[in-house]
Enzyme design. Sequence first.
Site, PDB file in Angstrom:
ATOM      1  N   LYS A  50     -11.213  17.612  13.152  1.00 55.08           N
ATOM      2  CA  LYS A  50     -12.143  17.726  14.269  1.00 55.08           C
ATOM      3  C   LYS A  50     -11.929  19.079  14.935  1.00 55.08           C
ATOM      4  O   LYS A  50     -10.899  19.324  15.547  1.00 55.08           O
ATOM      5  CB  LYS A  50     -11.897  16.596  15.267  1.00 55.08           C
ATOM      6  CG  LYS A  50     -13.108  16.326  16.127  1.00 55.08           C
ATOM      7  CD  LYS A  50     -12.973  15.025  16.871  1.00 55.08           C
ATOM      8  CE  LYS A  50     -14.332  14.585  17.391  1.00 55.08           C
ATOM      9  NZ  LYS A  50     -14.211  13.397  18.222  1.00 55.08           N
ATOM     10  N   GLU A  82      -6.107  -2.990  -1.131  1.00 53.98           N
ATOM     11  CA  GLU A  82      -6.694  -4.110  -0.383  1.00 53.98           C
ATOM     12  C   GLU A  82      -7.908  -4.723  -1.094  1.00 53.98           C
ATOM     13  O   GLU A  82      -8.357  -5.796  -0.730  1.00 53.98           O
ATOM     14  CB  GLU A  82      -7.134  -3.638   1.016  1.00 53.98           C
ATOM     15  CG  GLU A  82      -5.987  -3.249   1.947  1.00 53.98           C
ATOM     16  CD  GLU A  82      -5.547  -1.794   1.814  1.00 53.98           C
ATOM     17  OE1 GLU A  82      -5.767  -1.198   0.728  1.00 53.98           O
ATOM     18  OE2 GLU A  82      -4.986  -1.260   2.781  1.00 53.98           O
ATOM     19  N   THR A 114       0.852  -1.201   0.000  1.00 54.26           N
ATOM     20  CA  THR A 114       0.000   0.000   0.000  1.00 54.26           C
ATOM     21  C   THR A 114       0.881   1.241   0.000  1.00 54.26           C
ATOM     22  O   THR A 114       2.040   1.184   0.408  1.00 54.26           O
ATOM     23  CB  THR A 114      -0.932   0.045   1.217  1.00 54.26           C
ATOM     24  OG1 THR A 114      -0.127  -0.014   2.377  1.00 54.26           O
ATOM     25  CG2 THR A 114      -1.922  -1.081   1.217  1.00 54.26           C
ATOM     26  N   TRP A 157     -16.925  17.400  13.480  1.00 57.82           N
ATOM     27  CA  TRP A 157     -16.175  16.952  12.312  1.00 57.82           C
ATOM     28  C   TRP A 157     -16.334  17.892  11.127  1.00 57.82           C
ATOM     29  O   TRP A 157     -17.425  18.396  10.870  1.00 57.82           O
ATOM     30  CB  TRP A 157     -16.654  15.568  11.861  1.00 57.82           C
ATOM     31  CG  TRP A 157     -16.301  14.472  12.821  1.00 57.82           C
ATOM     32  CD1 TRP A 157     -17.173  13.806  13.630  1.00 57.82           C
ATOM     33  CD2 TRP A 157     -15.020  13.925  13.069  1.00 57.82           C
ATOM     34  NE1 TRP A 157     -16.493  12.876  14.359  1.00 57.82           N
ATOM     35  CE2 TRP A 157     -15.171  12.926  14.042  1.00 57.82           C
ATOM     36  CE3 TRP A 157     -13.739  14.180  12.578  1.00 57.82           C
ATOM     37  CZ2 TRP A 157     -14.105  12.188  14.528  1.00 57.82           C
ATOM     38  CZ3 TRP A 157     -12.676  13.437  13.061  1.00 57.82           C
ATOM     39  CH2 TRP A 157     -12.864  12.453  14.024  1.00 57.82           C
TER      40      TRP A 157
HETATM   41  P1  AMP Z   1      -4.564   2.913  -2.571  1.00 56.48           P
HETATM   42  O1  AMP Z   1      -4.613   1.673  -1.750  1.00 56.48           O
HETATM   43  O2  AMP Z   1      -3.241   3.577  -2.567  1.00 56.48           O
HETATM   44  O3  AMP Z   1      -5.102   2.666  -3.929  1.00 56.48           O
HETATM   45  O4  AMP Z   1      -5.512   3.968  -1.900  1.00 56.48           O
HETATM   46  C1  AMP Z   1      -6.863   3.659  -1.666  1.00 56.48           C
HETATM   47  C2  AMP Z   1      -7.545   4.873  -1.169  1.00 56.48           C
HETATM   48  O5  AMP Z   1      -7.546   5.907  -2.159  1.00 56.48           O
HETATM   49  C3  AMP Z   1      -9.002   4.647  -0.871  1.00 56.48           C
HETATM   50  O6  AMP Z   1      -9.191   4.053   0.406  1.00 56.48           O
HETATM   51  C4  AMP Z   1      -9.558   6.043  -0.957  1.00 56.48           C
HETATM   52  O7  AMP Z   1      -9.325   6.749   0.244  1.00 56.48           O
HETATM   53  C5  AMP Z   1      -8.715   6.666  -2.051  1.00 56.48           C
HETATM   54  N1  AMP Z   1      -9.452   6.607  -3.313  1.00 56.48           N
HETATM   55  C6  AMP Z   1      -9.396   5.675  -4.265  1.00 56.48           C
HETATM   56  N2  AMP Z   1     -10.228   5.969  -5.273  1.00 56.48           N
HETATM   57  C7  AMP Z   1     -10.842   7.109  -4.953  1.00 56.48           C
HETATM   58  C8  AMP Z   1     -11.820   7.933  -5.575  1.00 56.48           C
HETATM   59  N3  AMP Z   1     -12.337   7.641  -6.750  1.00 56.48           N
HETATM   60  N4  AMP Z   1     -12.229   9.042  -4.926  1.00 56.48           N
HETATM   61  C9  AMP Z   1     -11.698   9.370  -3.725  1.00 56.48           C
HETATM   62  N5  AMP Z   1     -10.772   8.644  -3.093  1.00 56.48           N
HETATM   63  C10 AMP Z   1     -10.350   7.525  -3.692  1.00 56.48           C
END
Ligand code: AMP
Length: 536
Positions: free
Chosen positions: A432, A322, A177, A437
């Site tokens: 916060k 994930e 990640t 929030w």
């Molecule tokens: P990653 O594991 O690096 O792909 O990051 C995943 C995270 O990216 C998700 O849990 C979201 O918080 C954010 N994310 C992915 N797609 C979107 C989207 N279309 N709009 C907003 N946030 C997103």
Amino acid sequence: MSNLTIQPFFWRPTNLFPEKRIVSKTYEGITSYTYGEFERRVRSLLGALNDQGLGPGDRIGTFGWNHHRHFETYFAAPLSGAQLHTINVMLGDDDVVHIVEDADDEILFVDPGEPFDRIERLWDDLPIEEVVVMADSVPDTGVDAITYDELIEETDPIVDAEFPDLEEEYSAGMCYTSGTTGRPKGVEYTQKMIYAHAMMVMSPAGLNIDETDVVMPVVPMFHVNSWEFPYAATMAGATQVYPGPSPDPADLLELIECEGVTMTAGVPTVWINLLEHVDEHGSDLSSLERIVVGGSAAPEGIMRRYEDEFDVTMEHAWGMTETMSIGSVSRPKSYMDDWDRSRKYEKRKKQGLLLPGLEMRVVDDDGDEVDWDGQSVGELWVRGPSVIEEYYNRPEANEEDFEGEWLKTGDIVCVDEDGYIEIVDRTNDVIKSGGEWISSIELENALMAHNDVVEAAVVGVPHERWQERPYACVVSADDSNPSEDELLAVLDDELDQPDWWFPDEIEKVESIPKTATGKFDKKALRDQIDVVLEDD
Ligand code: AMP
């Protein structure tokens, strides 16, 4: 019944579409071959891996961009029973060393150029004995390296009878990640998970990929299996275009025009940059039908521009490492056909509807599920065949981030009556203020609704009285300089929120720091701002 593995993904295009093409931009130039030739090369690479004794239980690391050789490893490694571990070339040195050590990779396939230079520089710290350079020649170096082309040309292709028997529970893929906070965490995918997710992505309710498509995944192959395109598009028998090392807008345009790309995918920054380039130099986007945009929220203004000016539909998708990338896509449902455009955009700009195969819960702080009423907010939990149930080697994170087979995504969402997910924040990125929030993402989206705002990031900064207050950093379009009053006015127009929601500071900046995967790096931004606010 046979196992759910990627073997049939390899069989289908090589038998049913052997003349369809794969186009690849490499360090050496643009090259193109058929699925028939792809088959021969993958079988040879498989032979080479066999010769080296690599198979079930082994990890094969890759460190490179989107091109045909990397694409071939996507098949040969898991077909051998081994696990393909794609390493993000944008990460810092420490993280790269940590990841290679943590994953215990046996061998690394590395791009020439900057990726190879880094591996050479880090060589003494890396527990690796062999490097294959994904090129036709090896740089002059002290590292024990061979070329990819030599490796496969010296080996006899593996025939079907020699294919290893694959089990669906074999580990087949691995990514880390992005690591906005703490060390990156390893995420493993089994053969069955790849099978399930590629089917979900290919399906009409997913990205609806078929053999008529000419697909260009811009999202890097080191980022969550390039959102599953290499498997889903191959299984579909689509023509594929791989845009090579760190493609710029001119590279992408050239490939779109010359190869007649119909569908492409990547994070919003890519599409913002492409539009700017098109504004300056003109273009022919006439072949392009769809852009899948995700990884961060898609700006509505950008979605509208592609549609109005180029007749290209932007499909907004959400996903995580994930969830093997794409977990939801936002398209209006059929009963919305006669809605007007703005009303449809209210849906399209959300993160959308879960892909078939997944289930979700929205859970509040007390652990109770909240209603799908377009107002109640909670953390999104998901489960399904493409969702991991644990991290690799991270018991403490496993304790925190899972509840049985449910993954706690960390995304704070609101789901409407029609089932569309809207991310309003992340658990680690909410502000916060005085016990209440504030959503940084809602503020960002509202600021980005201003025509002159290219990017906006909002973080919580410490405040003496209110503990935390929102602080906005705004990148404005060339030659524009929206005033603070204009930006506050757009916040007022766009948000149905009290005044105390509005940022205490709106700073104009040249750029916003990004993580290795192109998302806003809020931690770096907070460090950069480094102020403690006081009452006016
Ligand atoms: P990653 O594991 O690096 O792909 O990051 C995943 C995270 O990216 C998700 O849990 C979201 O918080 C954010 N994310 C992915 N797609 C979107 C989207 N279309 N709009 C907003 N946030 C997103």
